[in-house]
Structures are given as C-alpha cells and as structure tokens.
Design a protein around this motif. Structure first.
Motif, PDB file in Angstrom:
ATOM      1  N   ALA A 210       5.449   6.680   1.761  1.00 55.07           N
ATOM      2  CA  ALA A 210       5.705   6.744   0.333  1.00 55.07           C
ATOM      3  C   ALA A 210       7.053   7.922   0.060  1.00 55.07           C
ATOM      4  O   ALA A 210       7.811   7.637  -0.756  1.00 55.07           O
ATOM      5  N   VAL A 211       6.772   8.887   1.130  1.00 53.25           N
ATOM      6  CA  VAL A 211       7.890   9.872   0.482  1.00 53.25           C
ATOM      7  C   VAL A 211       9.138   9.424   0.971  1.00 53.25           C
ATOM      8  O   VAL A 211      10.163   9.600   0.163  1.00 53.25           O
ATOM      9  N   GLU A 262      -3.008   8.671  -2.556  1.00 49.18           N
ATOM     10  CA  GLU A 262      -2.677   9.462  -3.881  1.00 49.18           C
ATOM     11  C   GLU A 262      -3.162  10.905  -3.808  1.00 49.18           C
ATOM     12  O   GLU A 262      -2.267  11.478  -4.388  1.00 49.18           O
ATOM     13  N   LEU A 265      -0.291  12.584  -1.975  1.00 46.19           N
ATOM     14  CA  LEU A 265       0.888  12.668  -2.605  1.00 46.19           C
ATOM     15  C   LEU A 265       1.121  13.853  -3.776  1.00 46.19           C
ATOM     16  O   LEU A 265       1.877  14.686  -3.841  1.00 46.19           O
ATOM     17  N   ARG A 266      -0.093  13.837  -4.545  1.00 39.47           N
ATOM     18  CA  ARG A 266      -0.539  14.934  -5.721  1.00 39.47           C
ATOM     19  C   ARG A 266      -0.210  16.293  -5.107  1.00 39.47           C
ATOM     20  O   ARG A 266       0.278  17.304  -5.307  1.00 39.47           O
ATOM     21  N   LEU A 268       1.115  16.828  -2.040  1.00 39.28           N
ATOM     22  CA  LEU A 268       2.562  17.424  -1.381  1.00 39.28           C
ATOM     23  C   LEU A 268       3.421  17.813  -2.959  1.00 39.28           C
ATOM     24  O   LEU A 268       4.104  18.615  -2.799  1.00 39.28           O
ATOM     25  N   ALA A 269       3.188  16.984  -4.103  1.00 39.54           N
ATOM     26  CA  ALA A 269       4.105  17.327  -5.138  1.00 39.54           C
ATOM     27  C   ALA A 269       3.743  18.656  -5.609  1.00 39.54           C
ATOM     28  O   ALA A 269       4.700  19.427  -6.140  1.00 39.54           O
TER      29      ALA A 269
ATOM     30  N   ALA B 269       8.778  15.904  -6.616  1.00 39.56           N
ATOM     31  CA  ALA B 269       7.354  15.884  -6.956  1.00 39.56           C
ATOM     32  C   ALA B 269       6.984  15.154  -8.227  1.00 39.56           C
ATOM     33  O   ALA B 269       5.897  14.778  -8.143  1.00 39.56           O
ATOM     34  N   ASN B 273       4.186  12.333  -8.127  1.00 43.42           N
ATOM     35  CA  ASN B 273       3.265  12.310  -8.909  1.00 43.42           C
ATOM     36  C   ASN B 273       3.127  10.871  -9.784  1.00 43.42           C
ATOM     37  O   ASN B 273       1.891  10.444 -10.010  1.00 43.42           O
TER      38      ASN B 273
END
Lengths: 369, 369
Positions: A210-211, A262, A265-266, A268-269, B269, B273
C-alpha cells in the motif's frame, strides 16, 4: 512433565503414525503458480499427486509430468489423500470447501491451504465444519508470474512454510503436516497462530504494498513528476517496484487482510507526521531517535550478511543464513502447551528443520532482531 | 524573435566561446566517490585536472592516474580552471567557499558543485558573493560506497546531470557548463530551477529514505518482528534496503532538504490515513481510486521497458530508454526566456544530448508520465 515418547495427546494412537508412508497421496486443488510448482516438486520426488483445476487447460502439461488430473473437486477428496492442499484463489474458497465437505474423509485427510492470510481461511473452513482436519499453511515462495506455465518445482527449494494452528488443532494432524513439509516437500517451517501470521504478513508485505502504491500515486499527482523520474535512481526503483505489479492482485491481497493493514498504515502515518514535526522543529533528540530506532534490524541484517558469506565460503545448506549442521539446535516442545512452545521458537527467529522425536525439534538459526 | 546565432545575451561576446578548449583545466575540490570518479574520467579523456582533498591520503593513487593534486584550495582556483567543481561534503561548503572567494577568477572560471540539494548551495554561494560565476549541478550517479578507493570513471558512463539556474545565471556560463557535461564528460543533462530540483529529489529519494526508515522502526517496535522477518520476501527487502545504509548519511541528506521532505511526508501520511479509512469502510470507489491513480506511472514504466528491449535488440546508445539517433528531436530555446524553455523540456521528460546551435538543443526521449 510429559515424557517425550508419550503419544496419546488426543486419541491414544502413537504419534509415530504421523510419519509419511510411501503409498500416501497428496491432493491439490488449483494448478496455478503455487499449486502447480508443488505438484511438480512432489511428483518429481516420487509422491502420487491427484489434482484438480477450475479449467482443464494445464492438464495435458501436468499429466506429462505425472500429475493425475481429475474432473471434479470431489474426486480429489475421494482419492483419500494424506494431505489435501487448497491452492485455489481465496475468492473460490467457499465454493471449493462446499464441494469437499460431503466427501472428504476427516480422519484420513489433513486439509490445508497455501493462502497468504490465515484467519479468513480458518473462518471459512469452520463455516463448513471441517476445522477438525484443518492445519493452515503458507509457503513463503512465489514470484510475480502466475499460472501453471510459470510453475517450477524449484520455487519450493529450501522454502519456509508458516503453519498455523489454534486451540482446536490436533497435535497428530499437525505433526503429519509438519513432516509433510520437512520430509515430503523437503522444506522448513515455523508455527504461529493465525492472528500473529496475519499481522506479520501485513507488516512485511501487505502494508508496504500500500505504501509503494501511495508513493507512485503521489508522484503522478505532482507537477514535478517527469523531472523527479529523470532524477530517480535505485532507491525510488526499489521502493516502488511492487506498485508496478498487477494492482488488482495487490488490492485483493490488501483487502483480505484489511484490518491489520489499516492498523499499520495509521501507525506509519502517525510516525511520518511525528518525523515531519521533528524536521520542522529541527529537534535533535527526535532526529537521533528516528535514525537509531531501527538499529537492531540493521545489526540483524549485517549479522545475516556475515553468516551468508561464511556459508558461501564453506557451504552448508544453501540459501538460509545460519542453516547448516553447525548452527542447529534442539528445542523441547511442551506437550501441555505445544502451541506456545512453537510460537516462542518462532518469535526467537528460529525455523524448524526436523524432529528428534515428536516432542523435540531441530531448529536454525540462533539469531533474532 | 531573436535569431539563433545572436550571441550578445549579456556582454557582446559570441556564444561560441562556450566551446571547450583543449588547454582548458578542470578544478575539483574533494576526491571522494563523485569527485574522484569525475577526476579519473576527465584525465582518462585527456583533460587536465587540478584537485584538492581535505586529507592527502588519496593523492598518491590520484597522481598515478594523472590527476594534479595540490596542497590548498586556493591553488585549485589559481590554476584558473574553466570549470571548478565542488565535490566536497555540503557541511564543508562555507569553509571551501570562503577560501575560494579571494582567489577565484570570476570571469575565467565557472563555479559548480555536485551536491544533492541545490537551493542551499546557491544560498551559500550568494553569501560569499560568487553567484555571478555559479551554475549548480547534480550528476545522477553514485553508489553506496564512498571515498577515492571506491571511485570509478565508469560511474559517469551515460550519466544524467541536473543543471540548476536562476534569474541571475548568465547564458554564456550556463552554455560552457552544459558543453562541459556533454562534450568533456560525455553525459546528458536537464535544466531546472533549484526549487524544482529539490522538490523532485525529495520526492524520489529523500522522502522515500525516511519512509524506509519508518518501516524498519515499526518492525523493530513490534512483538511480531522475528516472525515478520521470517515471512519477509522481495517486497520487504526492496522497500527497506535504503534504510540499511549508514543512517548518519541518510539523516544528513534529509536534513539538507528538510522543508521539502516535511511537506511530502505529511502528504503521504494523509494519503495513508485516507486509504486506511477506505479499508475501514470497504469503500469500493475509494479502492478503485487508490489503485488506479498511479496507472500513468505503471504505463510509463511499461513503455520504458519496451523501449529498452527494442534497443537491446538493435542497440543505440546503451542504458537510456529512447536514446538513439532515431529517437532524437530538436527543441528551440527562447533567448528571452531560456530558463522556461529548458524547464518545459525537462517537464516533458526530455534530456539534452547536444546543441545544434546555441539556441537549438537535441533531446531524447519523447516519453513522459
């Protein structure tokens, strides 16, 4: 304390029954890249393989390699395979399981699969009531191609399998599956619960995909995109490579493990925003923290690199850092809590390469992050 | 409309003076990986190189290759090089510039550098009042090693340079620098302003380095880390490779371009999100958007791959997709706004491979995202 040779964990039969018999059959549903490669490897090793594919186009090539191809899913189960591996796409799982349910011999056959998420598959298996004969598995191999044409027995050379178990898993069935991986396929394994597997897979594969996708999205949205690409070198190429593969496949993979992705990713953000704050404030201690936190992984990779160089100088088993007679160790499995014993070993960075007895495993390497 | 051969952009001398003379000298400050490789390449091509390094340990090896090594920074400037390239670390820049300031011949010498950020260097050059003879440059080459021992003339084989200019840049000096890159070094270039360069570099290198670092930080912080590493394959390896190199070097690189990196990390980011929200809501249109937004980059890379295969079938100039006589085009440079003409070309994905005349360039390839 339970003695090593005590065999009656569940039903009084000795655990030695878990050993593979030369007359045993392996059933494979789905002759794609993974199922096809595994079928080829097993037939090459003299194992009888009965296989079904949703379309029959690979059957001629498969039969030429000694794979017995059948017309229905039911026929695979009726061959009473010792291990029946579901190598079909996850989206076909409910239909495949529904077909197997009435015909599979729950005592003779261990049901397994090769899916890259484990909690979802176990749920689907439970929905049709086949959990008693199920052991999850995820062989760590593959490439960017797909289909039987791309299949290659060597894909499974020295591969690591993640075997997944839960409170309902019978140790004898697990043992049979473990020996199948070690002795029949010739590979290694670790044992974890579904949740740990799926979180780990999200961390090292699904979230990074996703990144990478977000990085190329950002590039495309920028007026600087063509200048940026002209200036790009190895770091950009490597960090976006997986975003170039079929986005439909990446999407399916991420959706199947969406809860874990999910969360990551949150997280990492949050870390990226925190580091942006550090940059904004030119915060010295924040800089030191950000660039030192990953040091244990850098040290681990450096150690692994040294091990690999040592081994290529005096070869043991190819390809695995730390593998080789000199690096092997043994671990005792606690019969009263065997799942925890295996999970502890996996969390210590160990991989199982053999059994000394049903309750003593041989592991490599003694190296963790 | 200004005619192509009109030469008096600034001082009435014809632009043809920009051509390289066989007696011209190149000055190099810093014999590290980049300065050393460039010095080796130039001497191998018969160009006189006068070089200084902050420590003299590489001098014996450099002299054996024909590089004239001197004891002070001042001596490099006093050799009146046509181009003087600052290949020292950015942190040494103020000191180096202060030494050059009193001795450099501002009319005879073009001052340039090879730093990976451009706005900061120009500021430092302006602080010492040397902006009139400065043209920024950033050759896109290098590897993970450092020092003169690692230097290799082949590092500059077919390399792309980003040349940076501003409103104060004299076209004649730019032209001399451009011809130095094309004819003396034998490379290609694009021309951009400092801000565009630094934003682009942040996008394809500096911000991704921070992302890779954040990924390994997250791994190390997780109780699943050793299981995750056992399950890891090519995607994890590629996406974290740059986090394994010297974190001090990565930190310096990011700090030198911190404003742009900060903006990009906050933007990434936000995108992560947003995608986490899409996953949470199982939002179909959000999924489609996320996985299709990068499609122009996937198409661009696929096109580039096809071009490369075509060229390896019938070789033109090696290594650059689209390079080769068949793919060359010419672009007219507008003398009244030459910076914009070059920037437009760079934004269209073109790279300059030669001059037809001072106001007409030859470019490759005709392919953009």
């Amino acid at each position: 304390m339970v003695s090593e040779d005590e065999g009656n964990v569940t039903d009084g039969r000795p655990l030695a029954e878990g050993a593979w018999d030369e007359s045993d059959t392996v059933g494979i549903i789905g002759l794609g890249l993974i199922g096809g490669s595994l079928a080829q490897r097993l037939t090459a090793r003299g194992v009888r393989v009965v296989a079904w594919n949703h379309r029959s186009h690979p059957y001629a090539a498969a039969r030429a390699q000694g794979i017995e191809c059948v017309d229905t899913i039911e026929e695979v189960a009726l061959a009473r395979p010792r291990v029946l591996l579901l190598c079909n796409p996850l989206k076909a799982m409910p239909e495949v399981l529904a077909s197997l349910k009435p015909v599979i011999d729950r005592r003779a056959t261990i049901l397994s699969d090769v899916g890259s998420v484990k909690a979802l598959v176990r749920e689907q298996v439970k929905e049709v009531g086949l959990e008693a004969c199920y052991v999850g598995s995820h062989p760590m191999c593959g490439n960017e191609r797909s289909g039987f044409d791309a299949a290659d027995a060597r894909l499974f050379d020295d591969a690591l399998w993640a075997l997944t178990v839960d409170e309902g898993t019978d140790y004898r069935r697990f043992l049979t599956m473990a020996r199948f991986v070690l002795e029949t396929v010739g590979d290694r394994f670790i044992v974890v619960d579904d949740a740990t597997h799926d979180r780990a897979a999200a961390m090292i594969s699904h979230a990074p995909h996703a990144v990478a996708t977000a990085l190329i999205n950002g590039l495309v949205a920028s007026p600087d995109r063509d200048v940026a690409v002209a200036l790009s070198a190895g770091s950009w190429r490597d960090m976006t490579r997986v975003a170039l593969t079929d986005p439909a496949r990446t999407r399916a993979m991420i959706e199947e493990n969406s809860g874990n992705v999910e969360v990551l990713l949150r997280s990492l953000a949050r870390d990226l925003n925190d580091f942006a704050d550090v940059l904004h404030a030119a915060d010295e201690s924040g800089m030191v923290r950000f660039f030192s936190q990953g040091q244990p992984f850098r040290a681990f990779k450096a150690h692994q690199g040294r091990q690999r160089r040592l081994e290529s100088a005096s070869p043991g088993v190819a390809g695995v850092a730390g593998v080789g007679a000199g690096n092997e160790d043994v671990r005792r499995i606690d019969p009263s809590d065997w799942r925890s014993s295996f999970l502890t070993s996996a969390r210590a960075g160990e991989q199982v390469v053999g059994f000394v007895s049903p309750w003593v495993i041989r592991v490599v390497p003694d190296c963790a992050i």
